[in-house]
Design a protein around this motif. Sequence first.
Motif, PDB file in Angstrom:
ATOM      1  N   TYR A  28       0.839  -1.198   0.000  1.00 16.93           N
ATOM      2  CA  TYR A  28       0.000   0.000   0.000  1.00 16.93           C
ATOM      3  C   TYR A  28       0.878   1.254   0.000  1.00 16.93           C
ATOM      4  O   TYR A  28       0.605   2.213  -0.725  1.00 16.93           O
ATOM      5  N   THR A  31       2.207   2.047  -3.407  1.00 17.33           N
ATOM      6  CA  THR A  31       1.166   2.626  -4.259  1.00 17.33           C
ATOM      7  C   THR A  31       0.979   4.105  -3.946  1.00 17.33           C
ATOM      8  O   THR A  31       0.925   4.938  -4.857  1.00 17.33           O
ATOM      9  N   VAL A  32       0.904   4.439  -2.670  1.00 23.63           N
ATOM     10  CA  VAL A  32       0.726   5.827  -2.262  1.00 23.63           C
ATOM     11  C   VAL A  32       1.909   6.683  -2.715  1.00 23.63           C
ATOM     12  O   VAL A  32       1.724   7.772  -3.277  1.00 23.63           O
ATOM     13  N   SER A  34       4.032   6.151  -5.181  1.00 26.30           N
ATOM     14  CA  SER A  34       4.096   6.306  -6.639  1.00 26.30           C
ATOM     15  C   SER A  34       3.026   7.271  -7.150  1.00 26.30           C
ATOM     16  O   SER A  34       3.235   7.951  -8.148  1.00 26.30           O
ATOM     17  N   GLU A  35       1.883   7.350  -6.444  1.00 26.05           N
ATOM     18  CA  GLU A  35       0.838   8.302  -6.845  1.00 26.05           C
ATOM     19  C   GLU A  35       1.201   9.732  -6.459  1.00 26.05           C
ATOM     20  O   GLU A  35       1.025  10.659  -7.240  1.00 26.05           O
ATOM     21  N   LEU A  36       1.732   9.918  -5.249  1.00 30.88           N
ATOM     22  CA  LEU A  36       2.054  11.266  -4.768  1.00 30.88           C
ATOM     23  C   LEU A  36       3.343  11.815  -5.360  1.00 30.88           C
ATOM     24  O   LEU A  36       3.455  13.004  -5.633  1.00 30.88           O
ATOM     25  N   PRO A  38       5.605  10.555  -8.268  1.00 31.38           N
ATOM     26  CA  PRO A  38       5.958   9.596  -9.324  1.00 31.38           C
ATOM     27  C   PRO A  38       7.453   9.550  -9.662  1.00 31.38           C
ATOM     28  O   PRO A  38       7.951   8.542 -10.117  1.00 31.38           O
TER      29      PRO A  38
END
Length: 164
Positions: A28, A31-32, A34-36, A38
């Motif tokens: 998790y 994922t967080v 890589s979204e915030l 990149p």
Amino acid sequence: MNPEKIVLVPTHASCLIWSNFYEEQMQYAQTVLSELFPELLYGFEESGNTIMYWLYIPPFSNKEAANREINKLRNLGIVSFRVKDETQWKNAISLGMFYDQNDALKQLRETEKKGVTNAKIEDRSVLLRKIVIHNPTQLIREQMQKIVGQFEDTQLVQGECERL
């Protein structure tokens, strides 16, 4: 050739160290991040093993049976869970990992009060990992402080690490 052009850099650099992740949390967190962020470069290190208490519903014979149980859980107001994809635990439903056995027992009792009778607790040896962010900017440090709260029992510290 040109010794005057050689620049020595320190062997250590400033780092943010975000630690105490178990497997599901680590996925998790990635994922967080890589979204915030990149473009953020970070690495992983092992932190050692610990005993944790896993609250789960044993594996179902197939995905459809697991989905029926998920619908039942949602109807009972239980919305925090993950279906496992691993071979040994395929179609098991994870209801949480706990560092403290009493916390796991408390959650089991709450789950049973809602009508779930097939949940179990198993103690597991868990490898903890940490995320190391090299040379974070002030913005990254500030944003990381905000997201750490989403990850129970993890810690964020400013420290030094070996230069990349």
